[in-house]
Design a protein around this motif. Structure first.
Motif, short mmCIF file in Angstrom:
data_model
loop_
_atom_site.label_atom_id
_atom_site.label_comp_id
_atom_site.label_asym_id
_atom_site.label_seq_id
_atom_site.Cartn_x
_atom_site.Cartn_y
_atom_site.Cartn_z
N SER A 78 0.86 -1.23 0.05
CA SER A 78 0.01 -0.06 -0.07
C SER A 78 0.84 1.36 -0.03
CB SER A 78 -0.69 -0.14 1.19
OG SER A 78 -0.22 0.11 2.38
N GLY A 79 0.39 2.18 -0.15
CA GLY A 79 0.86 3.78 -0.25
C GLY A 79 1.48 4.00 -1.58
N TYR A 80 0.66 4.51 -2.35
CA TYR A 80 0.89 5.12 -4.00
C TYR A 80 0.82 6.73 -4.00
CZ TYR A 80 0.38 -0.16 -4.39
OH TYR A 80 0.88 -1.49 -4.09
N THR A 81 1.29 7.05 -4.77
CA THR A 81 1.59 8.43 -5.21
C THR A 81 0.10 8.97 -6.08
OG1 THR A 81 2.94 8.25 -7.02
CG2 THR A 81 3.88 9.00 -4.91
N HIS A 82 -0.56 10.07 -5.70
CA HIS A 82 -1.53 10.54 -6.53
C HIS A 82 -1.33 11.17 -7.71
CE1 HIS A 82 -5.67 12.93 -5.91
NE2 HIS A 82 -5.64 12.07 -6.82
N GLY A 154 -7.71 12.32 -12.01
CA GLY A 154 -7.37 13.06 -10.43
C GLY A 154 -7.76 11.97 -9.38
N SER A 155 -9.09 11.93 -9.37
CA SER A 155 -9.86 10.87 -8.14
C SER A 155 -10.03 9.79 -8.78
CB SER A 155 -11.12 11.86 -7.54
OG SER A 155 -12.08 11.77 -8.74
N THR A 188 -10.27 -0.36 -12.81
CA THR A 188 -10.76 1.11 -12.37
C THR A 188 -10.52 1.41 -11.05
OG1 THR A 188 -12.69 0.74 -14.03
CG2 THR A 188 -12.77 2.52 -12.29
N LEU A 189 -9.48 2.32 -10.68
CA LEU A 189 -9.40 3.01 -9.61
C LEU A 189 -9.89 4.34 -8.99
CD1 LEU A 189 -5.31 1.72 -10.25
CD2 LEU A 189 -7.29 0.17 -9.22
N ASP A 195 -5.08 6.92 -0.87
CA ASP A 195 -4.32 5.69 -1.70
C ASP A 195 -5.44 5.37 -2.88
OD1 ASP A 195 -2.31 4.12 -2.30
OD2 ASP A 195 -2.29 3.11 -0.25
N TRP A 196 -4.79 4.53 -3.75
CA TRP A 196 -5.62 3.99 -5.00
C TRP A 196 -6.44 2.57 -4.36
CZ3 TRP A 196 -6.66 7.28 -8.55
CH2 TRP A 196 -5.99 8.04 -9.14
N LYS A 197 -7.96 2.64 -4.76
CA LYS A 197 -8.62 1.42 -4.44
C LYS A 197 -9.11 0.88 -5.63
CE LYS A 197 -8.15 2.83 -0.08
NZ LYS A 197 -7.40 2.17 0.87
#
Length: 233
Positions: A78-82, A154-155, A188-189, A195-197
């Motif tokens: 986990s822990g990814y850049t936006h 973005g989101s 699709t995230l 974080d990305w889900k």
């Protein structure tokens, strides 16, 4: 009248020999001193260089990859850049997380809380939360080869991941048979809780290496230079 006793004659060659010994001693001392100075100078120079060269700080988190993941907890990254690179890395690791969960190498509860988006569909929820791997010799390993971000808002983002899967299973009459398949998974995230889900993903066959297009008409994604994947076991 004063008389002087004659001095005994010096052995022939004594003075030149002593002179050469003195000269040789001076030369040896000079060479030794120079060598010592070179060694000390080199060591001092090395120490000075080491002292003047800044040491890179240890990356934050367990891994510190530029775009993630930052940590792996209970086999779950986990822990990814936006940004697009962070989304691509997340999609790559999502492929591996599915396999890890299926074979019991990653904690299902940890994966569910870390990877499943609030709006995730039933297929994504099942794939990212429950162990489904077959026992014995039936195993599958998936390796992401390249990625392509097809949309980024973005989101929310959509990422294609080209994958090679190698499987092994018990052969008829004994032994083990192996197989290789190529496929493309489209993720699709959503960006949630920093974080990305995973909202959803779908899989289609191909393209095969060497083919310009697969049977579904999908072109081969361009190779991603410097693609890193995380081994989870």
């Amino acid at each position: 009248m004063t008389t002087y006793a004659p001095q005994p004659a010096r052995p022939s060659g004594t003075r030149p020999r002593r002179l050469w010994l003195i000269i040789a001693a001076i030369v040896v001392a000079t060479l030794v001193g120079g060598a010592s100075g070179w060694l000390i100078g080199s060591a001092s120079s090395g120490s000075a260089n080491s002292a003047s060269t800044p040491t890179a700080p240890a990356p934050a988190g367990g891994l510190g990859a530029p775009h993630g993941p930052k940590v792996i907890r209970n086999g779950v990254p986990s822990g990814y850049t936006h940004d697009q690179a962070g989304a691509a890395n997340a999609a790559v690791n999502a492929v591996q997380v599915q396999t890890a969960v299926a074979h019991g190498n990653a904690d299902g509860a940890e994966t569910a809380s870390t990877w499943i988006a609030a709006s995730a569909d039933a297929h994504a929820r099942a794939a990212l939360s429950a162990a489904t791997g077959a026992p014995g010799d039936d195993q599958t390993s998936k390796t992401p080869v390249t990625t392509r971000v097809t949309s980024f808002a973005g989101s929310a983002t959509t990422v294609e991941v080209w994958i090679v899967a190698v499987g092994s299973s018990a052969g008829i009459g004994g032994g083990v048979t192996t197989s290789q398949t190529w496929s493309t998974q489209t993720y699709t995230l959503n960006w949630e809780k920093d974080d990305w889900k995973v909202v959803s993903f779908r899989t289609k066959n191909g393209p095969q290496p060497g083919d310009g297009q697969s049977s579904t008409g999908s072109s081969v994604p361009p190779l991603t230079n410097g693609l890193y994947t995380v081994f989870i076991n």
